[in-house]
Structures are given as structure tokens and as C-alpha cells.
Scaffold this motif. Structure first.
Motif, PDB file in Angstrom:
ATOM      1  N   VAL A   1       0.791  -1.196  -0.041  1.00 41.20           N
ATOM      2  CA  VAL A   1      -0.127   0.009   0.028  1.00 41.20           C
ATOM      3  C   VAL A   1       0.879   1.594   0.103  1.00 41.20           C
ATOM      4  O   VAL A   1       0.489   2.099  -0.831  1.00 41.20           O
ATOM      5  N   ILE A   2       1.942   1.404   0.927  1.00 40.83           N
ATOM      6  CA  ILE A   2       2.711   2.490   0.782  1.00 40.83           C
ATOM      7  C   ILE A   2       3.480   2.657  -0.610  1.00 40.83           C
ATOM      8  O   ILE A   2       3.426   3.803  -1.146  1.00 40.83           O
ATOM      9  N   GLN A   3       3.848   1.477  -1.334  1.00 36.20           N
ATOM     10  CA  GLN A   3       4.275   1.680  -2.693  1.00 36.20           C
ATOM     11  C   GLN A   3       3.060   2.419  -3.653  1.00 36.20           C
ATOM     12  O   GLN A   3       3.563   3.116  -4.342  1.00 36.20           O
ATOM     13  N   LEU A   4       2.115   2.064  -3.598  1.00 33.13           N
ATOM     14  CA  LEU A   4       0.926   2.573  -4.275  1.00 33.13           C
ATOM     15  C   LEU A   4       0.725   4.054  -4.018  1.00 33.13           C
ATOM     16  O   LEU A   4       0.584   4.964  -4.717  1.00 33.13           O
ATOM     17  N   ALA A   5       0.908   4.402  -2.780  1.00 33.95           N
ATOM     18  CA  ALA A   5       0.845   5.749  -2.337  1.00 33.95           C
ATOM     19  C   ALA A   5       1.984   6.613  -2.993  1.00 33.95           C
ATOM     20  O   ALA A   5       1.663   7.639  -3.525  1.00 33.95           O
ATOM     21  N   VAL A   6       3.279   5.926  -2.693  1.00 37.96           N
ATOM     22  CA  VAL A   6       4.426   6.851  -3.427  1.00 37.96           C
ATOM     23  C   VAL A   6       4.269   6.975  -4.822  1.00 37.96           C
ATOM     24  O   VAL A   6       4.232   7.904  -5.478  1.00 37.96           O
ATOM     25  N   LEU A  62       2.594 -11.210  -2.333  1.00 34.84           N
ATOM     26  CA  LEU A  62       3.485 -11.198  -1.037  1.00 34.84           C
ATOM     27  C   LEU A  62       2.560 -11.276   0.258  1.00 34.84           C
ATOM     28  O   LEU A  62       2.997 -11.459   1.295  1.00 34.84           O
ATOM     29  N   GLY A  63       1.326 -10.618   0.038  1.00 32.33           N
ATOM     30  CA  GLY A  63       0.555 -10.122   1.257  1.00 32.33           C
ATOM     31  C   GLY A  63       1.118  -8.753   1.943  1.00 32.33           C
ATOM     32  O   GLY A  63       2.133  -8.333   1.579  1.00 32.33           O
ATOM     33  N   ALA A  64       0.610  -8.359   2.872  1.00 28.47           N
ATOM     34  CA  ALA A  64       0.717  -7.032   3.252  1.00 28.47           C
ATOM     35  C   ALA A  64       0.643  -7.130   5.018  1.00 28.47           C
ATOM     36  O   ALA A  64      -0.654  -7.640   5.252  1.00 28.47           O
ATOM     37  N   ALA A  65       1.429  -6.427   5.696  1.00 30.28           N
ATOM     38  CA  ALA A  65       1.200  -6.523   7.177  1.00 30.28           C
ATOM     39  C   ALA A  65      -0.023  -5.674   7.391  1.00 30.28           C
ATOM     40  O   ALA A  65      -0.221  -4.755   6.948  1.00 30.28           O
ATOM     41  N   ARG A  66      -0.933  -6.083   8.433  1.00 29.80           N
ATOM     42  CA  ARG A  66      -2.205  -5.518   8.590  1.00 29.80           C
ATOM     43  C   ARG A  66      -1.968  -3.968   9.301  1.00 29.80           C
ATOM     44  O   ARG A  66      -2.800  -2.936   9.101  1.00 29.80           O
ATOM     45  N   ASP A  67      -1.013  -4.059  10.128  1.00 29.86           N
ATOM     46  CA  ASP A  67      -0.454  -2.695  10.806  1.00 29.86           C
ATOM     47  C   ASP A  67       0.038  -1.702   9.636  1.00 29.86           C
ATOM     48  O   ASP A  67      -0.304  -0.569   9.871  1.00 29.86           O
ATOM     49  N   ALA A  68       0.861  -2.197   8.677  1.00 31.88           N
ATOM     50  CA  ALA A  68       1.343  -1.365   7.534  1.00 31.88           C
ATOM     51  C   ALA A  68       0.022  -0.581   6.885  1.00 31.88           C
ATOM     52  O   ALA A  68       0.014   0.556   6.611  1.00 31.88           O
ATOM     53  N   VAL A  69      -0.981  -1.509   6.772  1.00 30.14           N
ATOM     54  CA  VAL A  69      -2.001  -1.129   5.937  1.00 30.14           C
ATOM     55  C   VAL A  69      -2.625  -0.119   6.750  1.00 30.14           C
ATOM     56  O   VAL A  69      -3.059   1.069   6.101  1.00 30.14           O
ATOM     57  N   ALA A  70      -3.002  -0.134   7.800  1.00 38.96           N
ATOM     58  CA  ALA A  70      -3.775   0.667   8.774  1.00 38.96           C
ATOM     59  C   ALA A  70      -2.962   2.106   8.916  1.00 38.96           C
ATOM     60  O   ALA A  70      -3.650   3.012   8.698  1.00 38.96           O
ATOM     61  N   VAL A  71      -1.818   1.867   8.872  1.00 33.80           N
ATOM     62  CA  VAL A  71      -0.790   3.028   8.953  1.00 33.80           C
ATOM     63  C   VAL A  71      -0.770   4.038   7.811  1.00 33.80           C
ATOM     64  O   VAL A  71      -0.939   5.253   7.554  1.00 33.80           O
ATOM     65  N   ARG A  72      -0.771   3.234   6.567  1.00 39.49           N
ATOM     66  CA  ARG A  72      -0.492   3.935   5.388  1.00 39.49           C
ATOM     67  C   ARG A  72      -1.711   4.364   4.509  1.00 39.49           C
ATOM     68  O   ARG A  72      -1.840   5.134   3.505  1.00 39.49           O
ATOM     69  N   LEU A  73      -2.778   3.234   4.755  1.00 41.39           N
ATOM     70  CA  LEU A  73      -4.042   3.579   3.808  1.00 41.39           C
ATOM     71  C   LEU A  73      -4.628   4.891   3.822  1.00 41.39           C
ATOM     72  O   LEU A  73      -4.989   5.119   2.679  1.00 41.39           O
ATOM     73  N   PRO A  74      -4.799   5.619   4.910  1.00 42.98           N
ATOM     74  CA  PRO A  74      -5.369   7.061   4.895  1.00 42.98           C
ATOM     75  C   PRO A  74      -4.578   7.926   3.921  1.00 42.98           C
ATOM     76  O   PRO A  74      -5.574   8.664   3.172  1.00 42.98           O
ATOM     77  N   ALA A  75      -3.328   7.929   3.455  1.00 40.65           N
ATOM     78  CA  ALA A  75      -2.749   8.669   2.691  1.00 40.65           C
ATOM     79  C   ALA A  75      -3.097   8.387   1.261  1.00 40.65           C
ATOM     80  O   ALA A  75      -3.224   9.005   0.658  1.00 40.65           O
TER      81      ALA A  75
END
Length: 205
Positions: A1-6, A62-75
Motif C-alpha cells: 500500500v505504501i508503494q501505491l501511495a508513493v 506477497l501479502g501485506a502486514a495489517r499494521d502497515a495497511v492501517a498506517v499507510r492506507l489513509p494517505a
């Protein structure tokens, strides 16, 4: 998700500041990165589309960590919301709306819903964009001037998009209840939009 945001941030450009339902109320230039480059042609949208598809494939594998999703998803949601808003009420050019931008934002929101299906606010954003997009054909008159919501011909609203939006809103509300979370800002706006979508006339809203 962070890659998508970037990817979205850098592909779309760095110019515009718009309102978005974030804690601070305004998405700053660094986070929002604007939409004007995307407006100027299909190159920006195609690039964003390619990046989103590529990242989606990687996350699915690869899947994504739920915590990482929760942090980055709003952006990420904020960027998609900005793209849609520029299509819904364009800030430059001769046209009041830019449907291609709305369609691209909807496509990206649906991708996000498939990547993070357990996140209520993803479905809240999808619901909001689907319902808002349903009014596009009714928002502009033959003379190119905007038509206020109360004056729109509701027979011109896209019923398929409304049904999709209402379904997404139900998912958002059900998931938020299951997680014992309050409804997020996108789901709240979608619920308001749904009141208009369900009403046969402005007076029934």
C-alpha cells in the motif's frame, strides 16, 4: 500500500492543495501532490494505472502486514479522493466536470477495496465515489453551467452506480460494527450522499 501511495503521489504531480476528510481537514501539498499533471493528458493516468496494477499484483502475491495497511492506507485514500474531486468539480479548463478523472479514481478505489477488503474506510470511500459519480450526467446543463443538487433531474442519475455505492456503504458499516469502530469520514459522507440517492425528490431527502 505504501508503494501505491508513493506511485500515485509522484506520478500525478506536485501542485494542488484540496480539502479532504483527514484529521487536519486539509491535505498538504507534499501529501496530496495535486492532480494537474494527470488532467493534462492520459500519460499521467496511464502511469498511475500501471503502478496501481503492478503494486496490486505484488501485494496479492506477497501479502501485506495489517499494521502497515492501517498506517499507510489513509494517505492512499486521500490521493484517490483528490483525483475524484478534481474530476467532479474541475479547478481548471473549460469543463465543469472531468469524468475521466472520476472514472480513474473509482477504478483505483475498487482496486484498494480488493487489496484491503477488511478495512471499512476503503469501502466507505468506494461508496462515496460511486454515489457521487452517479450524478455526473445531471450536474451540468446544456449550456455547460453547473446544476445544483436540488435542481438536478434525478432520472439522469446512474442507478447502477447508486446500487454499487449503497452495497459498498453496507459493507463499510457492517465491517466497522464488527470491528467496534466508529464510522470514518468517507463512510459518513457516503451515508449523507445515500440519503439523497434514496430520495425520489429533493424534498424527500
Amino acid at each position: 500500500v505504501i508503494q501505491l501511495a508513493v506511485a500515485l503521489h509522484h506520478r500525478i504531480g506536485k501542485q494542488h492543495v484540496r480539502r479532504a476528510p483527514q484529521r487536519g481537514g486539509v491535505v498538504d501539498g507534499q501529501r496530496a501532490d495535486g492532480v494537474h499533471r494527470a488532467e493534462r493528458g492520459a500519460v499521467g493516468l496511464d502511469a498511475a494505472r500501471g503502478d496501481a496494477d503492478e503494486v496490486g499484483a505484488e501485494l496479492a502475491e506477497l501479502g501485506a502486514a495489517r499494521d502497515a495497511v492501517a498506517v499507510r492506507l489513509p494517505a492512499v485514500l486521500a490521493v484517490v479522493y483528490l483525483i475524484f474531486n478534481e474530476g467532479y468539480a474541475a479547478t481548471s479548463g473549460d469543463s465543469w466536470t472531468r469524468p475521466a478523472l472520476c472514472e480513474e479514481a473509482l477504478r483505483l478505489a475498487r482496486i484498494l477495496a480488493s487489496l484491503a477488503p477488511a478495512e471499512p474506510e476503503v469501502h466507505g470511500l468506494v461508496a462515496l465515489l460511486e454515489i457521487q459519480a452517479s450524478r455526473l450526467r445531471a450536474r451540468v446543463g446544456p449550456d455547460g453551467q453547473p446544476i445544483l443538487l436540488a435542481d438536478q433531474n434525478r432520472a439522469h442519475w446512474d442507478q447502477l452506480l447508486i446500487r454499487r455505492g449503497l452495497n459498498a456503504l453496507r459493507r463499510a458499516e457492517d465491517q466497522a460494527a464488527a470491528l467496534e469502530r466508529p464510522g470514518g469520514p468517507y463512510a459518513l459522507q457516503a451515508a449523507i450522499a445515500a440519503c439523497h440517492a434514496r430520495a425520489r425528490t429533493a424534498g424527500e431527502t
